[in-house]
Enzyme design. Structure first.
Site, PDB file in Angstrom:
ATOM      1  N   HIS A   1      35.106  60.219  44.925  1.00  0.00           N
ATOM      2  CA  HIS A   1      36.661  60.014  44.952  1.00  0.00           C
ATOM      3  C   HIS A   1      36.960  59.727  46.253  1.00  0.00           C
ATOM      4  CE1 HIS A   1      36.977  60.977  40.664  1.00  0.00           C
ATOM      5  NE2 HIS A   1      36.699  62.437  40.912  1.00  0.00           N
TER       6      HIS A   1
ATOM      7  N   LEU B   1      52.887  42.056  50.237  1.00  0.00           N
ATOM      8  CA  LEU B   1      52.319  42.403  49.200  1.00  0.00           C
ATOM      9  C   LEU B   1      52.918  43.824  48.269  1.00  0.00           C
ATOM     10  CD1 LEU B   1      49.419  42.576  47.265  1.00  0.00           C
ATOM     11  CD2 LEU B   1      48.627  44.375  48.722  1.00  0.00           C
TER      12      LEU B   1
ATOM     13  N   ASP C   1      37.061  52.287  38.376  1.00  0.00           N
ATOM     14  CA  ASP C   1      36.043  53.114  37.697  1.00  0.00           C
ATOM     15  C   ASP C   1      34.718  53.413  38.503  1.00  0.00           C
ATOM     16  OD1 ASP C   1      35.103  54.794  35.505  1.00  0.00           O
ATOM     17  OD2 ASP C   1      34.651  52.963  34.312  1.00  0.00           O
TER      18      ASP C   1
END
Length: 253
Positions: free
Chosen positions: A43, A137, A26
């Site tokens: 962004h 991962l 966020d």
């Protein structure tokens, strides 16, 4: 993702690293606004933070990293911003997928795909297919995702089984609901991090977060880095995880 009981862990891998970390990324727009930059630059810088975080998670021995990349509510943003976000997703997959694959990262996607643009759906499927056999991962991308919607889909699946006579209503349990969520084979998150200082889950992993530790970081997402991740993990290690009962042995420092 599995039920809270199945997803419990004492101190992750025994060295203090949580097994599964989820992140609400966020603050991209506010980061840009404070610098007089367009939101799309925020962004873009957020994608750089994502690259840093994926790399750091792998190096720190985290097994699963879930990122809230685009919520089902984000479609209500201005069309130009949505287009920018979709363009960033396209570039991220096209530019970074090969590197993720070389790094043995396995990509999983959760969320509703039925109404996505064909090329977006195809890119998400390509990312999953290419990395399916990888053993490092697990990067879970929550895209067009909303937790209430995920739970509703699970309920619809159960209702279909009941209507077909394969399941009695009284046989429905929390474990059966969990088994019909988008990624039931993965452990629930031990740690959920939200950046930007906001302190809410915003319809993210509501079912799976039942026993997660929450850490709210006063940094905008483009500022997030390995040091911030390590700090959040250190806070996680200081917590006492009870899972509704007594303190789990070794669950704090």
């Amino acid at each position: 993702m599995s039920s809270p009981e199945a997803g419990r862990t004492e101190t992750g891998d025994g060295l203090g690293a949580p097994r599964h970390v989820a992140v609400i990324m966020d603050g991209n727009g506010r980061w840009a606004a404070r610098r007089g930059l367009p939101r799309r630059e925020g962004h873009r810088r957020g994608v750089e933070a994502l690259r840093r975080t994926v790399r750091a998670a792998g190096e720190l021995g985290i097994g699963v990293l879930t990122i809230f990349s685009f919520s089902s509510e984000n479609w209500s943003r201005p069309p130009a911003e949505v287009r920018d976000l979709m363009a960033l997703l396209r570039r991220f997959i096209r530019n970074d997928l090969a590197e993720l694959h070389r790094s043995n990262v396995k990509v999983r996607v959760i969320g509703e795909r039925a109404q996505l643009d064909r090329d977006i759906a195809s890119l998400l499927r390509e990312a999953e297919d290419l990395t399916r056999a990888n053993t490092g991962l697990v990067l879970v991308v929550a895209f067009n995702y909303g937790s209430r919607q995920e739970i509703a889909r699970a309920a619809q699946r159960l209702a279909t089984e009941v209507a077909a006579g394969r399941l009695a209503p009284e046989a429905i349990t929390a474990d059966l609901i969990a088994a019909r969520l988008d990624a039931p084979d993965l452990p629930d998150p031990d740690l959920i991090i939200r950046t930007s200082g906001e302190q809410r889950l915003s319809n993210f992993l509501l079912w799976q977060a039942a026993y997660s530790e929450l850490v709210f970081v006063p940094l905008y997402w483009p500022e997030f880095d390995r040091a911030a991740l390590e700090s959040a993990i250190a806070e996680f290690r200081r917590r006492e995880r009870r899972f509704g009962g007594l303190v789990v042995a070794g669950a704090g420092t």
